[in-house]
Design an enzyme around this catalytic site. Structure first.
Site, PDB file in Angstrom:
ATOM      1  N   ASP A 108     -20.314  19.184 -81.944  1.00 55.99           N
ATOM      2  CA  ASP A 108     -20.952  17.893 -82.286  1.00 55.99           C
ATOM      3  C   ASP A 108     -20.613  17.370 -83.676  1.00 55.99           C
ATOM      4  OD1 ASP A 108     -24.066  19.785 -82.509  1.00 55.99           O
ATOM      5  OD2 ASP A 108     -22.539  19.493 -84.050  1.00 55.99           O
ATOM      6  N   HIS A 123     -15.369  26.364 -80.150  1.00 50.78           N
ATOM      7  CA  HIS A 123     -15.187  25.648 -78.871  1.00 50.78           C
ATOM      8  C   HIS A 123     -14.603  24.261 -79.072  1.00 50.78           C
ATOM      9  CE1 HIS A 123     -18.520  28.462 -77.222  1.00 50.78           C
ATOM     10  NE2 HIS A 123     -17.329  28.976 -76.999  1.00 50.78           N
ATOM     11  N   CYS A 131      -4.093  14.090 -75.288  1.00 45.65           N
ATOM     12  CA  CYS A 131      -3.321  13.735 -74.095  1.00 45.65           C
ATOM     13  C   CYS A 131      -2.693  15.000 -73.505  1.00 45.65           C
ATOM     14  CB  CYS A 131      -2.212  12.739 -74.465  1.00 45.65           C
ATOM     15  SG  CYS A 131      -1.087  12.432 -73.092  1.00 45.65           S
ATOM     16  N   CYS A 134       1.475  14.292 -73.572  1.00 43.69           N
ATOM     17  CA  CYS A 134       2.280  14.310 -74.813  1.00 43.69           C
ATOM     18  C   CYS A 134       1.553  14.968 -75.987  1.00 43.69           C
ATOM     19  CB  CYS A 134       2.653  12.874 -75.189  1.00 43.69           C
ATOM     20  SG  CYS A 134       1.253  11.898 -75.760  1.00 43.69           S
ATOM     21  N   GLY A 192     -29.651  29.775 -83.652  1.00 43.73           N
ATOM     22  CA  GLY A 192     -29.765  28.985 -82.419  1.00 43.73           C
ATOM     23  C   GLY A 192     -28.755  29.276 -81.342  1.00 43.73           C
ATOM     24  N   ASN A 218     -34.346  31.683 -84.541  1.00 43.48           N
ATOM     25  CA  ASN A 218     -34.451  31.172 -83.181  1.00 43.48           C
ATOM     26  C   ASN A 218     -35.947  31.143 -82.823  1.00 43.48           C
ATOM     27  OD1 ASN A 218     -34.203  30.752 -80.321  1.00 43.48           O
ATOM     28  ND2 ASN A 218     -32.192  31.720 -80.368  1.00 43.48           N
TER      29      ASN A 218
HETATM   30  N1  APR Z   1     -33.828  25.902 -83.615  1.00 40.54           N
HETATM   31  C1  APR Z   1     -33.126  27.055 -83.396  1.00 40.54           C
HETATM   32  N2  APR Z   1     -32.800  27.518 -82.165  1.00 40.54           N
HETATM   33  C2  APR Z   1     -33.222  26.775 -81.114  1.00 40.54           C
HETATM   34  C3  APR Z   1     -33.957  25.572 -81.250  1.00 40.54           C
HETATM   35  C4  APR Z   1     -34.246  25.142 -82.578  1.00 40.54           C
HETATM   36  N3  APR Z   1     -34.947  24.013 -82.814  1.00 40.54           N
HETATM   37  N4  APR Z   1     -34.215  25.078 -79.998  1.00 40.54           N
HETATM   38  C5  APR Z   1     -33.659  25.953 -79.118  1.00 40.54           C
HETATM   39  N5  APR Z   1     -33.073  26.969 -79.788  1.00 40.54           N
HETATM   40  C6  APR Z   1     -32.346  28.132 -79.250  1.00 40.54           C
HETATM   41  C7  APR Z   1     -32.754  28.558 -77.859  1.00 40.54           C
HETATM   42  O1  APR Z   1     -33.857  29.458 -77.911  1.00 40.54           O
HETATM   43  C8  APR Z   1     -31.469  29.266 -77.392  1.00 40.54           C
HETATM   44  O2  APR Z   1     -31.462  30.621 -77.796  1.00 40.54           O
HETATM   45  O3  APR Z   1     -30.997  27.754 -79.163  1.00 40.54           O
HETATM   46  C9  APR Z   1     -30.363  28.506 -78.143  1.00 40.54           C
HETATM   47  C10 APR Z   1     -29.591  27.553 -77.257  1.00 40.54           C
HETATM   48  O4  APR Z   1     -28.887  28.335 -76.326  1.00 40.54           O
HETATM   49  P1  APR Z   1     -27.616  27.733 -75.579  1.00 40.54           P
HETATM   50  O5  APR Z   1     -27.921  26.362 -75.104  1.00 40.54           O
HETATM   51  O6  APR Z   1     -27.118  28.759 -74.615  1.00 40.54           O
HETATM   52  O7  APR Z   1     -26.566  27.546 -76.775  1.00 40.54           O
HETATM   53  P2  APR Z   1     -25.384  28.476 -77.214  1.00 40.54           P
HETATM   54  O8  APR Z   1     -25.815  29.906 -77.329  1.00 40.54           O
HETATM   55  O9  APR Z   1     -24.791  27.840 -78.398  1.00 40.54           O
HETATM   56  O10 APR Z   1     -24.355  28.333 -75.973  1.00 40.54           O
HETATM   57  C11 APR Z   1     -23.070  28.833 -76.170  1.00 40.54           C
HETATM   58  O11 APR Z   1     -22.427  27.855 -74.039  1.00 40.54           O
HETATM   59  O12 APR Z   1     -22.261  26.123 -72.528  1.00 40.54           O
HETATM   60  C12 APR Z   1     -21.607  26.786 -73.525  1.00 40.54           C
HETATM   61  O13 APR Z   1     -19.904  25.863 -74.841  1.00 40.54           O
HETATM   62  C13 APR Z   1     -21.292  25.873 -74.679  1.00 40.54           C
HETATM   63  O14 APR Z   1     -21.153  26.412 -77.042  1.00 40.54           O
HETATM   64  C14 APR Z   1     -21.969  26.537 -75.869  1.00 40.54           C
HETATM   65  C15 APR Z   1     -22.081  27.976 -75.419  1.00 40.54           C
HETATM   66 ZN    ZN Z   2       0.316  10.848 -74.106  1.00 40.02          ZN
END
Ligand code: APR
Ligand code: ZN
Length: 261
Positions: A108, A123, A131, A134, A192, A218
């Site tokens: 992001d 990621h 593209c 190319c 997180g 977390n």
């Molecule tokens: N502050 C901190 N942590 C938080 C908050 C917050 N406000 N809200 C939620 N969380 C925690 C949740 O408890 C959970 O453990 O963030 C985590 C989100 O988990 P995922 O959505 O699985 O994120 P992540 O571990 O980064 O996923 C890894 O999965 O889908 C793929 O490519 C995608 O990079 C991503 C990868």
């Molecule tokens: Zn191209």
């Protein structure tokens, strides 16, 4: 006796102050307070959308359908999101020499927008489209998403968001940087992340094996909490990082269970 969260914050600040090499390892949770939903958990994106739309095989066979979801999932959210206190405190720690690397699983761009510079994106990043014919890269703002799938202005090849889809390799530069950071860190700060996704979820255990003190922020326990985490700060990233900054940047540390600083 202060409450367990205050104690964990004080202990975390103690190790962060002593650390010569600190890495922050961030997941989707760090951006939740910026309005970007996580992938898993109650409000998780994968509860609403089928992850198949981000599978590289599906994307190549059904680019239009995949792009319709990608636009909904990512490009409708990301424009509005701004860095929250967690991103801003990490940038401040970097400026004060208290943070040497950020390894993020997020696409992001919020760490960059918060002012951090030493960032490796495990990621990739959603701000660029590439593209597949190319390999020219385009800022997503320069490409109209009115007609899907978007085509390369130069060669009409299929454009793909320049982040890692399921089934794709992790780019070698952030992969090497993550292994290097894990081997050098005195403190490894996980913010997180569920710890559910390979190979990113191999990095924190590697840091632990190499002797790093693992601090985790977390609101819920993750797959790291019972296995590699030494100091668990149960709370939201923005709130907890703000409180950590008050200890880190204000006065010398109060007593903590590791002795007076
Ligand atoms: N502050 C901190 N942590 C938080 C908050 C917050 N406000 N809200 C939620 N969380 C925690 C949740 O408890 C959970 O453990 O963030 C985590 C989100 O988990 P995922 O959505 O699985 O994120 P992540 O571990 O980064 O996923 C890894 O999965 O889908 C793929 O490519 C995608 O990079 C991503 C990868
Ligand atoms: Zn191209």
């Amino acid at each position: 006796m202060s409450n367990p969260i205050d104690q964990a914050i004080c202990d975390a600040a103690y190790f962060l102050r002593k650390s010569a090499f600190t890495t922050a390892f961030t997941g989707a949770g760090i951006s939740v307070e910026s309005g970007i939903p996580p992938f898993r958990g109650e409000e998780g994106l994968w509860n609403k959308y089928d992850p198949k739309y981000l599978d590289i095989g599906f994307f190549l066979s059904e680019p239009e359908e995949s792009w319709q979801m990608i636009k909904q999932i990512f490009f409708n959210f990301f424009g509005a999101a701004v860095p929250n206190d967690a991103h801003l405190v990490l940038a401040r720690m970097e400026r004060h020499g208290m943070l040497q690397r950020i390894i993020t699983q997020n696409i992001d761009n919020l760490h960059q927008e918060a002012g951090s510079t030493n960032i490796f994106e495990f990621h990739g990043n959603s701000k660029k489209l590439i593209c597949l014919a190319c390999f020219r890269e385009y800022h997503y703002g320069k490409i109209s998403l009115k007609t899907l799938p978007p085509r390369c202005p130069d060669c009409s090849g299929l454009l793909k968001p320049n982040f890692v889809f399921f089934g794709e390799q992790i780019p070698i530069e952030p992969l090497n940087a993550a292994y290097d950071a894990a081997s050098r860190s005195d403190v490894f700060l996980i913010i997180g992340s569920t710890g559910e996704v390979m190979p990113a979820n191999q990095i924190p255990p590697l840091a632990k094996q190499q002797g790093a003190t693992i601090i985790e922020i977390n609101p819920e326990e993750s797959l790291y909490t019972g296995r590699v985490t030494d100091i668990f700060i149960r709370g939201k990233a923005g709130e907890m990082m703000k409180r950590l900054a008050e200890v880190l940047f204000a006065t010398p540390l109060e007593n903590n269970k590791y002795g007076v600083n």
